[in-house]
Design an enzyme around this catalytic site. Structure first.
Site, PDB file in Angstrom:
ATOM      1  N   GLN A 162      -4.250  -5.417   6.920  1.00  0.00           N
ATOM      2  CA  GLN A 162      -5.219  -6.313   6.290  1.00  0.00           C
ATOM      3  C   GLN A 162      -5.200  -7.710   6.895  1.00  0.00           C
ATOM      4  O   GLN A 162      -5.892  -8.599   6.391  1.00  0.00           O
ATOM      5  CB  GLN A 162      -4.960  -6.408   4.780  1.00  0.00           C
ATOM      6  CG  GLN A 162      -5.168  -5.099   4.015  1.00  0.00           C
ATOM      7  CD  GLN A 162      -6.633  -4.717   3.879  1.00  0.00           C
ATOM      8  OE1 GLN A 162      -7.537  -5.512   4.170  1.00  0.00           O
ATOM      9  NE2 GLN A 162      -6.884  -3.505   3.414  1.00  0.00           N
ATOM     10  N   LYS A 165     -10.522  -0.683  10.000  1.00  0.00           N
ATOM     11  CA  LYS A 165     -10.694  -1.890   9.187  1.00  0.00           C
ATOM     12  C   LYS A 165     -11.063  -3.095  10.040  1.00  0.00           C
ATOM     13  O   LYS A 165     -11.242  -4.195   9.529  1.00  0.00           O
ATOM     14  CB  LYS A 165      -9.404  -2.197   8.414  1.00  0.00           C
ATOM     15  CG  LYS A 165      -9.046  -1.157   7.353  1.00  0.00           C
ATOM     16  CD  LYS A 165      -7.895  -1.638   6.504  1.00  0.00           C
ATOM     17  CE  LYS A 165      -7.129  -0.508   5.850  1.00  0.00           C
ATOM     18  NZ  LYS A 165      -7.810   0.073   4.693  1.00  0.00           N
ATOM     19  N   HIS A 167       0.862  -1.183   0.000  1.00  0.00           N
ATOM     20  CA  HIS A 167       0.000   0.000   0.000  1.00  0.00           C
ATOM     21  C   HIS A 167       0.902   1.238   0.000  1.00  0.00           C
ATOM     22  O   HIS A 167       2.004   1.197   0.550  1.00  0.00           O
ATOM     23  CB  HIS A 167      -0.830  -0.051   1.282  1.00  0.00           C
ATOM     24  CG  HIS A 167      -1.908   0.961   1.410  1.00  0.00           C
ATOM     25  ND1 HIS A 167      -1.661   2.269   1.753  1.00  0.00           N
ATOM     26  CD2 HIS A 167      -3.258   0.873   1.251  1.00  0.00           C
ATOM     27  CE1 HIS A 167      -2.807   2.935   1.819  1.00  0.00           C
ATOM     28  NE2 HIS A 167      -3.796   2.108   1.510  1.00  0.00           N
ATOM     29  N   CYS A 196      -4.711   2.396  -3.726  1.00  0.00           N
ATOM     30  CA  CYS A 196      -3.474   2.876  -3.070  1.00  0.00           C
ATOM     31  C   CYS A 196      -2.325   1.899  -3.263  1.00  0.00           C
ATOM     32  O   CYS A 196      -1.468   1.774  -2.387  1.00  0.00           O
ATOM     33  CB  CYS A 196      -3.680   3.149  -1.580  1.00  0.00           C
ATOM     34  SG  CYS A 196      -4.915   4.385  -1.245  1.00  0.00           S
TER      35      CYS A 196
HETATM   36  C1  LIG Z   1      -2.187  -2.828   3.593  1.00  0.00           C
HETATM   37  C2  LIG Z   1      -2.578  -1.470   4.066  1.00  0.00           C
HETATM   38  N1  LIG Z   1      -1.679  -0.697   4.657  1.00  0.00           N
HETATM   39  C3  LIG Z   1      -1.977   0.519   5.120  1.00  0.00           C
HETATM   40  C4  LIG Z   1      -3.242   1.041   4.984  1.00  0.00           C
HETATM   41  C5  LIG Z   1      -3.490   2.423   5.489  1.00  0.00           C
HETATM   42  O1  LIG Z   1      -4.385   2.460   6.523  1.00  0.00           O
HETATM   43  P1  LIG Z   1      -4.850   3.894   7.052  1.00  0.00           P
HETATM   44  O2  LIG Z   1      -5.454   4.579   5.874  1.00  0.00           O
HETATM   45  O3  LIG Z   1      -5.828   3.619   8.115  1.00  0.00           O
HETATM   46  O4  LIG Z   1      -3.619   4.584   7.530  1.00  0.00           O
HETATM   47  C6  LIG Z   1      -4.221   0.274   4.355  1.00  0.00           C
HETATM   48  C7  LIG Z   1      -5.595   0.754   4.143  1.00  0.00           C
HETATM   49  O5  LIG Z   1      -5.934   1.752   3.602  1.00  0.00           O
HETATM   50  C8  LIG Z   1      -3.874  -1.002   3.884  1.00  0.00           C
HETATM   51  O6  LIG Z   1      -4.782  -1.773   3.257  1.00  0.00           O
END
Ligand SMILES: Cc1ncc(COP(=O)(O)O)c(C=O)c1O
Lengths: 144, 425
Positions: free
Chosen positions: B214, B237, B134, B383
C-alpha cells in the site's frame, strides 16, 4: 437505480421493525450461525410441538438483508407445520441461489418474494440465507 | 501549490474505465484502488503489443521471439529495480503477488534445506508482526511458527490507529528472528515508523520484512533508504496487471536462503536424486513466469514515473485532507484510523450510524453507494480481521484513493452517505 430492486420497502420495514426478535423459552434446539466474511451473526431457537412450529425466536446482528430475512422467516414459519415451513425454506433457497434467473413461487413464499432482487447480488445471497439456514439446522436438531 | 499543477483530468483520460457508465446511467466513482487499481491505456497497450508481436517463453527459447520476450521480461526487472531504488537488479524477484512474495520469505524459516543460521527457527524463537497487518502478512507467519514451534508476537494498535511502540524493546528482542510489518495499513491509512523498527531489529540481529503493497503505489519508496531486508509489493495496486508481484531482498540474504518453489528455470543442474540451483533472481522464479504481466508492470512503472511519484503523493495528500474534512461533517461517522494527515495515506475506513444513532452495516452502506451513485468502495474487514476485532467491529466501509480521483468524487461519496443515512433512518 438498481438499489430499489434490492431494498424493497418491505425489507426495510422488517429491518426497522423486526418481528419476533429476541430469544425465548422454551425451545428444543438452539443454533448459532455466522457469515465470516461480513460478521453477520444469528442465534436461533426453535420450539416444535406435534409437528407444528410453536415458536421461532432469534437474536443477531448484521446488515439489513440478514436481519430482515430473519424477521420474515419468523412470520412465515411460526404457527405452520415443520413440513410447510421447510417447503418455504427450500423455495427461498432456490430463489436466492438462482442468480436472478428463477421465477419465484409467490404462493409459497408470501412476503419473502421481496428478496428476489437480492439474488442478483452474489455477495449478499449469504446474508439473506443466514437465518433460513440456521432455521433449517435448528429444526433438524429439534426433531432428532 | 503542487496539486494545482496536477492535471487530474488529463490523467483520467488515460484510464478508459473511468469514463464508462454503469447500468442505469450512473457514472463510475472508483474509490477502491486500495483493493486493486485501474489500468491506464499505456499499460493495456504495452501488454497487447507484447502478446501480439513479441510473445514467447523467456529464458529457454533460443529464437528471435525468445530473445525479445526475455529482453522485455528482464527489462521489466531493471525498471522495477530503478523504481524502488534496489541496489542490484538481481534483488528483484517476480512472484505472483505480494502474498506469494511474503510466503517465499516465510518458508525460508525453518526450511530443512536451509543452512543459514538467520533462517534457523525453533521453539523459543520469536516472529513479530502487527495487529494492523493484512492477512497476507499474518497467515504465512502463523504457518512458520506452527511449523517450527516458534512463537508469534505482535505490536498492538492505539485507538487512533497508530502502531503502539511502547514495548518496542521488549517485543523485538534477542529471540526475534524477523519482524514483518506493513509500510502503510490497508485499512487505517497509517504509515508506520519503519526506521524505528529497523533500528531496534538491527540491535538484536533480527531481520525485517516490509509489506509495501500500500505504499509503493502511492509515494516514492526507496528500499535502500527504508533499511529493511525484504520489501514486498504487488503489481495490480500500482496501475499494473494482476498476476505479478515483487519481492525485493538483500542479495546476500537471497543468496543464503533456500529456494522456495521447485521447477524449470530455477535450477542450475538436475540429477535424478538432487539438483543445484540457479543464482538469484532465477533461483526463486520456478516455471514460466508472468511474462506479459511483467511487461505490463514495466509500463505501469514508466507511467507512474512519468506522472511523478512525488506529485502523486502530493495529490493524494490533498485529496485525503479534503476527504477527512468532508467526512468529519457527518457526526454519525466514526473514522477508524488517524484523523490528522501526518504519516497517513489516502485509505479512509469508517463506520456509519443513522441520525437516530443505530449502526448501519457496511454492506448496506456499500450497496446503496454503488447502486444509487456508482460509488465503488470496499466493505467488510478488508483482509484485516484482527484489526477489526481490535476495534470491536465486524466490518468497515473503506474509500481508498489514487492519482485519478477528484474532489468531485469525494463530494459524491459524502452525498451518497447522507442518502444512506436517509434510507436506513
Ligand atoms: C497491505 C497489503 N498486503 C498484502 C496484500 C496482498 O496483495 P495480493 O493480494 O496482491 O497478494 C494487500 C492487498 O490485498 C495489502 O493491502
Amino acid at each position: 437505480m438498481i438499489a430499489e430492486s434490492m431494498y424493497q420497502e418491505l425489507i426495510l420495514e422488517h429491518y426497522k421493525h423486526p418481528q419476533g426478535r429476541g430469544l425465548r423459552e422454551p425451545y428444543d434446539a438452539e443454533v448459532h450461525h455466522v457469515n465470516p466474511t461480513c460478521g453477520d451473526e444469528i442465534t436461533m431457537r426453535v420450539k416444535v410441538d406435534d409437528g407444528k412450529v410453536a415458536d421461532v425466536s432469534y437474536d443477531g446482528q448484521g446488515c439489513s438483508i440478514s436481519q430482515a430475512a430473519a424477521s420474515v422467516l419468523h412470520e412465515l414459519a411460526a404457527g405452520t407445520t415443520v413440513e410447510e415451513s421447510l417447503a418455504v425454506v427450500d423455495e427461498f433457497t432456490r430463489l436466492l441461489q438462482g442468480r436472478g434467473q428463477v421465477e419465484p413461487d409467490e404462493d409459497v413464499l408470501g412476503d419473502a418474494v421481496a428478496f428476489a432482487g437480492v439474488a442478483k447480488f452474489p455477495a449478499r445471497v449469504k446474508c439473506a440465507l443466514l437465518a433460513w439456514m440456521a432455521y433449517k439446522d435448528a429444526v433438524v436438531r429439534s426433531t432428532r | 501549490m503542487v496539486q494545482e499543477s496536477f492535471d487530474v483530468e488529463r490523467i483520467r483520460k488515460d484510464f478508459p474505465v473511468l469514463s464508462r457508465e454503469l447500468p442505469g446511467g450512473r457514472p463510475l466513482v472508483y474509490l477502491d484502488s486500495g483493493n486493486s487499481s485501474q489500468k491506464p491505456v499505456q499499460v493495456i497497450d504495452a501488454m497487447r503489443d507484447h502478446l501480439s508481436l513479441h510473445y514467447s517463453n523467456v529464458g529457454r527459447a533460443h529464437h528471435a521471439l525468445g530473445a525479445e520476450s526475455t529482453e522485455a521480461y528482464e527489462a521489466a526487472r531493471d525498471k522495477v529495480a530503478a523504481f524502488v531504488g534496489a541496489p542490484a537488479r538481481e534483488e528483484i524477484i517476480f512472484t505472483k503477488n505480494a502474498s506469494e512474495a511474503i510466503n517465499l520469505v516465510a518458508y525460508a524459516f525453518g526450511n530443512p534445506l536451509n543452512t543459514d543460521p538467520r533462517f534457523r527457527v525453533g521453539p523459543g524463537d520469536e516472529i513479530v508482526v502487527t495487529e494492523m497487518e493484512h492477512h497476507s502478512n499474518i497467515v504465512p507467519w502463523q504457518f512458520a511458527t506452527q511449523r517450527t514451534g516458534a512463537t508469534l508476537r505482535w505490536f498492538g494498535v492505539t485507538d487512533e490507529g497508530r502502531l503502539n511502540l511502547d514495548d518496542l524493546d521488549e517485543l523485538i528482542n534477542e529471540r526475534t528472528k524477523i519482524v514483518a510489518v506493513a509500510h502503510q495499513s490497508n485499512v487505517l491509512g497509517t504509515v508506520n515508523p519503519i526506521a524505528a523498527i529497523v533500528a531496534r531489529a538491527r540491535q538484536v540481529g533480527a531481520l525485517v520484512l516490509v509489506d509495501a503493497s500500500q505504499s509503493v503505489p502511492h509515494k516514492p519508496v526507496n528500499v535502500a533508504e527504508l533499511g529493511a531486508d525484504f520489501v514486498a509489493f504487488t503489481g495490480h495496486k500500482m496501475v499494473g496487471p494482476s498476476g505479478i508481484g515483487v519481492l525485493w531482498g538483500r542479495a546476500e540474504l537471497l543468496d543464503a536462503m533456500p529456494p522456495f518453489l521447485g521447477g524449470g528455470e530455477m535450477i542450475e543442474a538436475v540429477w535424478m536424486d538432487h539438483s543445484t540451483f540457479a543464482p538469484i533472481p532465477h533461483k526463486f522464479e520456478a516455471g514460466t513466469p508472468p511474462i506479459v504481466e511483467a511487461v505490463g508492470l514495466a509500463a505501469a512503472v514508466d507511467y507512474l514515473t512519468e506522472v511523478g511519484m512525488p506529485a502523486i503523493q502530493d495529490w493524494e495528500h490533498h485529496l485525503t485532507g479534503y476527504a477527512l474534512a468532508a467526512l468529519s461533517e457527518i457526526p454519525e461517522l466514526r473514522l477508524i484510523g488517524p484523523r490528522d494527515l501526518d504519516s497517513r495515506g489516502g485509505t479512509i475506513s469508517f463506520t456509519l450510524r443513522n441520525r437516530a444513532g443505530d449502526p448501519i452495516h457496511p454492506h448496506d452502506v456499500g450497496q446503496i453507494l454503488d447502486d444509487v451513485f456508482g460509488v465503488a468502495v470496499r466493505v467488510g474487514h478488508h483482509c484485516a480481521r484482527p484489526l477489526h476485532l481490535r476495534f470491536g467491529i465486524p466490518a468497515t466501509t473503506r474509500a481508498s484513493l489514487y492519482l485519478y480521483n477528484t474532489t468531485d468524487e469525494l463530494d459524491a461519496l459524502v452525498r451518497g452517505l447522507h442518502h444512506v443515512q436517509k434510507v436506513f433512518g
